[in-house]
Design a protein around this motif. Structure first.
Motif, PDB file in Angstrom:
ATOM      1  N   ILE A  61      11.711  28.489 -54.136  1.00  0.00           N
ATOM      2  CA  ILE A  61      11.865  27.885 -55.459  1.00  0.00           C
ATOM      3  C   ILE A  61      11.434  26.415 -55.432  1.00  0.00           C
ATOM      4  O   ILE A  61      10.890  25.889 -56.416  1.00  0.00           O
ATOM      5  CB  ILE A  61      13.325  28.032 -55.967  1.00  0.00           C
ATOM      6  N   ILE A  62      11.665  25.730 -54.296  1.00  0.00           N
ATOM      7  CA  ILE A  62      11.222  24.344 -54.144  1.00  0.00           C
ATOM      8  C   ILE A  62       9.710  24.296 -53.954  1.00  0.00           C
ATOM      9  O   ILE A  62       9.027  23.404 -54.484  1.00  0.00           O
ATOM     10  CB  ILE A  62      11.942  23.671 -52.962  1.00  0.00           C
ATOM     11  N   LEU A  63       9.168  25.272 -53.213  1.00  0.00           N
ATOM     12  CA  LEU A  63       7.732  25.328 -52.981  1.00  0.00           C
ATOM     13  C   LEU A  63       6.964  25.473 -54.298  1.00  0.00           C
ATOM     14  O   LEU A  63       5.910  24.854 -54.482  1.00  0.00           O
ATOM     15  CB  LEU A  63       7.403  26.506 -52.055  1.00  0.00           C
ATOM     16  N   ILE A  64       7.498  26.276 -55.204  1.00  0.00           N
ATOM     17  CA  ILE A  64       6.849  26.441 -56.511  1.00  0.00           C
ATOM     18  C   ILE A  64       6.730  25.088 -57.208  1.00  0.00           C
ATOM     19  O   ILE A  64       5.669  24.734 -57.749  1.00  0.00           O
ATOM     20  CB  ILE A  64       7.649  27.412 -57.409  1.00  0.00           C
ATOM     21  N   VAL A  65       7.815  24.328 -57.187  1.00  0.00           N
ATOM     22  CA  VAL A  65       7.831  23.019 -57.852  1.00  0.00           C
ATOM     23  C   VAL A  65       6.852  22.063 -57.178  1.00  0.00           C
ATOM     24  O   VAL A  65       6.098  21.344 -57.850  1.00  0.00           O
ATOM     25  CB  VAL A  65       9.258  22.433 -57.846  1.00  0.00           C
ATOM     26  N   LYS A 105      -1.762  23.749 -61.307  1.00  0.00           N
ATOM     27  CA  LYS A 105      -2.338  23.367 -62.600  1.00  0.00           C
ATOM     28  C   LYS A 105      -3.823  23.074 -62.474  1.00  0.00           C
ATOM     29  O   LYS A 105      -4.624  23.439 -63.338  1.00  0.00           O
ATOM     30  CB  LYS A 105      -1.603  22.155 -63.164  1.00  0.00           C
ATOM     31  N   VAL A 106      -4.216  22.431 -61.370  1.00  0.00           N
ATOM     32  CA  VAL A 106      -5.640  22.142 -61.133  1.00  0.00           C
ATOM     33  C   VAL A 106      -6.409  23.426 -60.864  1.00  0.00           C
ATOM     34  O   VAL A 106      -7.514  23.632 -61.386  1.00  0.00           O
ATOM     35  CB  VAL A 106      -5.798  21.155 -59.953  1.00  0.00           C
ATOM     36  N   LEU A 107      -5.830  24.295 -60.043  1.00  0.00           N
ATOM     37  CA  LEU A 107      -6.522  25.516 -59.613  1.00  0.00           C
ATOM     38  C   LEU A 107      -6.576  26.575 -60.708  1.00  0.00           C
ATOM     39  O   LEU A 107      -7.636  27.170 -60.964  1.00  0.00           O
ATOM     40  CB  LEU A 107      -5.820  26.097 -58.381  1.00  0.00           C
ATOM     41  N   ILE A 108      -5.456  26.817 -61.377  1.00  0.00           N
ATOM     42  CA  ILE A 108      -5.347  27.895 -62.362  1.00  0.00           C
ATOM     43  C   ILE A 108      -5.529  27.386 -63.789  1.00  0.00           C
ATOM     44  O   ILE A 108      -5.991  28.115 -64.663  1.00  0.00           O
ATOM     45  CB  ILE A 108      -3.987  28.622 -62.239  1.00  0.00           C
ATOM     46  N   GLY A 109      -5.150  26.136 -64.025  1.00  0.00           N
ATOM     47  CA  GLY A 109      -5.251  25.573 -65.366  1.00  0.00           C
ATOM     48  C   GLY A 109      -3.958  25.645 -66.146  1.00  0.00           C
ATOM     49  O   GLY A 109      -3.869  25.124 -67.253  1.00  0.00           O
ATOM     50  N   THR A 110      -2.947  26.282 -65.607  1.00  0.00           N
ATOM     51  CA  THR A 110      -1.651  26.416 -66.252  1.00  0.00           C
ATOM     52  C   THR A 110      -0.596  26.679 -65.186  1.00  0.00           C
ATOM     53  O   THR A 110      -0.927  27.069 -64.067  1.00  0.00           O
ATOM     54  CB  THR A 110      -1.649  27.573 -67.275  1.00  0.00           C
ATOM     55  N   ILE A 111       0.672  26.436 -65.551  1.00  0.00           N
ATOM     56  CA  ILE A 111       1.763  26.733 -64.618  1.00  0.00           C
ATOM     57  C   ILE A 111       2.587  27.900 -65.131  1.00  0.00           C
ATOM     58  O   ILE A 111       3.654  28.191 -64.591  1.00  0.00           O
ATOM     59  CB  ILE A 111       2.666  25.497 -64.386  1.00  0.00           C
ATOM     60  N   LEU A 112       2.098  28.574 -66.176  1.00  0.00           N
ATOM     61  CA  LEU A 112       2.792  29.721 -66.741  1.00  0.00           C
ATOM     62  C   LEU A 112       1.970  30.987 -66.550  1.00  0.00           C
ATOM     63  O   LEU A 112       0.739  30.936 -66.493  1.00  0.00           O
ATOM     64  CB  LEU A 112       3.069  29.499 -68.239  1.00  0.00           C
ATOM     65  N   GLY A 113       2.636  32.121 -66.443  1.00  0.00           N
ATOM     66  CA  GLY A 113       1.945  33.396 -66.318  1.00  0.00           C
ATOM     67  C   GLY A 113       1.843  33.875 -64.886  1.00  0.00           C
ATOM     68  O   GLY A 113       2.120  33.138 -63.928  1.00  0.00           O
ATOM     69  N   ALA A 114       1.435  35.139 -64.740  1.00  0.00           N
ATOM     70  CA  ALA A 114       1.379  35.773 -63.421  1.00  0.00           C
ATOM     71  C   ALA A 114       0.393  35.089 -62.485  1.00  0.00           C
ATOM     72  O   ALA A 114       0.665  34.912 -61.297  1.00  0.00           O
ATOM     73  CB  ALA A 114       1.024  37.250 -63.587  1.00  0.00           C
ATOM     74  N   ASN A 115      -0.776  34.693 -62.997  1.00  0.00           N
ATOM     75  CA  ASN A 115      -1.780  34.043 -62.145  1.00  0.00           C
ATOM     76  C   ASN A 115      -1.274  32.724 -61.576  1.00  0.00           C
ATOM     77  O   ASN A 115      -1.616  32.350 -60.447  1.00  0.00           O
ATOM     78  CB  ASN A 115      -3.076  33.814 -62.923  1.00  0.00           C
TER      79      ASN A 115
END
Length: 222
Positions: A74-78, A85-95
């Protein structure tokens, strides 16, 4: 009948959440398998007594593996939010959950790979080297095939951990059954939704374990 026992459950939401969990587990599992094999081989080959002992390289790789393996997911996600955000473009969703899932699981699997490779009969390795086998031949025709039961057993454990990780990622908006259980179940006090989401996760875990056990038994020559 189903509506009587689970009045707040919407089947379309359940199937969509299940599909997202399977998607996250499958994609991160494939990447984890490849990266874990590479890291595990690097650890095995550069360790003391390995085919290419290199204490400095081993310490660096081992330290990286230990650091990322030790950080609570859970800390790693944060921590990985800016990178995601740079890689995927968002922090929401499965990707958006995939980078954290891979970074969290690959070091864990790498250690299991290293342990599996150490179990390979050294006599088989030495015999192959005596016959002039090249590094590629040793890796792909001796080390990996001989350790395949341990590798499959290890990826089974890792996939189950990934299902758990994906549920945690769902709490912060990654989708999947964790997201369904938290948003539609816990926050709205719909205990029936939480229960069904939990049961679906358990079913996925049991199926993964069953398949892993079957494949391991087929590969085990003992």
């Amino acid at each position: 009948m189903l509506e009587h026992f689970f009045p707040h459950l919407q089947l379309d939401q359940l199937w969509a959440a299940t599909a997202e969990t399977l998607y996250m587990t499958a994609l991160s599992g494939i990447a984890t398998f490849a990266l874990g094999i590479a890291l595990g081989l690097a650890l095995f080959l550069t360790a003391r007594g390995g085919l290419f002992p290199h204490p400095s390289a081993y310490k660096v790789i081992s330290a990286v593996v230990n650091v990322f393996r030790s950080i609570p997911f859970i800390i790693l996600i944060v921590l990985l939010i800016p990178f995601t955000k740079v890689l995927i473009g968002t922090i929401l969703g499965a990707n958006a959950a995939l980078p954290a899932l891979i970074v969290g699981a690959a070091p864990f699997y790498a250690r299991l790979v290293e342990i599996g490779l150490r179990e390979v009969d050294k006599g088989v390795i030495e015999a192959s080297r005596a016959m002039g086998a090249r590094v590629g031949t040793l890796i792909f025709q001796v080390l990996l095939p001989e350790s395949s039961p341990a590798l499959v057993s290890g990826i089974t454990v890792t996939l189950i951990a990934l299902v758990s990780y994906s549920a945690m990622a769902g709490v912060i908006g990654a989708g999947g059954l964790g997201n369904l259980a938290y948003l539609e179940g816990f926050q709205r006090n719909h205990n029936d939704v939480t229960l069904v989401a939990t049961l679906m996760i358990l079913i996925i875990v049991f199926v993964i374990q069953l398949l892993g056990d079957v494949i391991t038994s087929l590969l085990d020559k003992r």
